[in-house]
Design an enzyme around this catalytic site. Structure first.
Site: not given
Ligand code: F6P
Length: 375
Positions: A137, A293
């Site tokens: 992120d 889509r």
């Molecule tokens: O922090 C990394 C991340 O991939 C975010 O971009 C995403 O919102 C989150 O983790 C998803 O979390 P989890 O792996 O717990 O579903």
């Protein structure tokens, strides 16, 4: 007098990302070179609590530079609020006992914002901790970037490239939802690199009218398709206001009953907005007359082999952390700073999200390219 070898624990926590194993290798090779012993805790904080670990010697570190994910496993547990046998418990005392029983001199934690908070909690319990910034992120405060981000940008950019050809062939609006949690860095970077026509970020609430206007303008100019990069945290102006109001209620809540009700309301509002990209696709189809889509990139953005940039960054940060540990510098995050590294107090990292500033240079680049930002 021969000094006893320092014994260091290392763990990976939070969402996995490319580069984690490169960072473990970077720290480990440098630490062993400095005469330290290394143990790797399994599955993040949970392994630390349960004292589940594996020795990490040169053999264990060999060949992991290019492996995706984390050889140690990970979890999203919070050390002060762990679900154990159906009840939430504060496990800091158990962790301190394990740390002392194993004769550790320090603990290295590879993770994102949540891990910085856990690290600060463990520092408060008396442990020597140091963290490395890991997340696709790029939302960790006080570091230029985090390992995982560059690889995820490559993956998302390639996806946008591929979506261009199908959008063009079918004269469609293709919306692709990109990860990033509450920050828009990954969507903005991949959107620019992939030439997306519209980039929607959590930091800039959009209006459907503005997005539709950009698509219609393209139509008039003869482009009968559009590619829209949508951050998973992006929302239209109304949804964004609803979420903000619900979050304010949680912050304002005082009694346990008020907190419970406010959190339930926020969860409801969040859940209602979960399909926001599909909702936008329907709205744009109605507003423009073009078929739309949706492709949700999801976890492919976190998988696979780290790119060269992430391997270099993870090696730089990992080796710098080993030297910081050898000098007894704890309570810090090893941050990326230009071509160098910097030690930043965990108190300046924990609880602080790095979001895209509205006037950021990348935002200006997008606007100069004529990319629609939905505002
Ligand atoms: O922090 C990394 C991340 O991939 C975010 O971009 C995403 O919102 C989150 O983790 C998803 O979390 P989890 O792996 O717990 O579903």
């Amino acid at each position: 007098m021969v000094q006893a070898k320092k014994r260091i624990g290392i763990l990976t926590a939070g969402g996995d990302s490319p580069g984690l194993n490169a960072a473990i290798r970077g720290f480990g090779k440098a630490a062993i070179g400095l005469g330290m012993d290394l143990i790797g805790y399994r599955d993040g904080i949970r392994g630390l609590v349960e004292n589940r670990y594996t020795p990490l010697d040169s053999g264990a570190l060999s060949g992991i530079l290019t492996i995706g994910g984390t050889i140690l496993g990970t979890s999203r547990d919070k050390v002060h609020r762990m679900m154990i046998d159906g009840e939430t418990r504060d496990m800091r005392t158990q962790v301190v006992e394990n740390y002392e029983k194993e004769g550790l001199s320090g603990l290295v934690m590879l993770g994102g914002g949540g891990t910085a908070k856990n690290a600060l909690r463990l520092a408060g319990a008396g442990l020597n901790v140091i963290t490395l910034p890991k997340t696709i992120d790029n939302d960790i405060a006080r570091t230029d970037t985090s390992f995982g981000f560059a690889t995820a940008m490559e993956i998302a950019t390639e996806a946008i490239d591929r979506l261009h050809s199908t959008a063009h062939s079918h004269h469609r609006i293709i919306l692709t939802e990109i990860m990033g949690h509450r920050a828009g860095w990954l969507t903005l970077a991949a959107g620019i690199a992939g030439g997306a026509d519209i980039v929607l970020l959590p930091e800039i609430p959009y209006t459907v009218a503005s997005v539709a206007e950009t698509i219609k303008t393209r139509l008039i100019r003869g482009s009968t398709f559009s590619v829209v990069a949508v951050a998973e945290g992006a929302r239209d102006v109304q949804d964004s206001a609803d979420i903000e109001a619900a979050e304010l209620l949680v912050h304002a809540a005082k009694t346990p009953e008020q907190i419970r009700a406010a959190k339930a309301h926020l969860a409801n509002v969040t859940d209602e907005q979960r399909e926001h990209t599909f909702k936008l696709a329907r709205e744009l189809e109605a507003a423009t007359g073009l078929e739309s889509r949706v492709t949700i990139l999801g976890y492919v953005q976190r998988g696979g082999i780290p790119c060269a940039a992430d391997r270099l960054l993870a090696s730089r940060l990992g080796t710098a952390a080993a030297h910081a540990v050898s000098k007894g510098q704890f309570g810090m995050m090893v941050a990326a700073r230009g071509e160098d590294t910097d030690l930043v107090p965990l108190t300046e990292v924990a609880g602080n999200l790095k979001l895209v500033p509205p006037d950021h240079e990348w935002i200006q680049t997008a606007r100069k390219l004529g990319t629609g930002l939905g505002d």
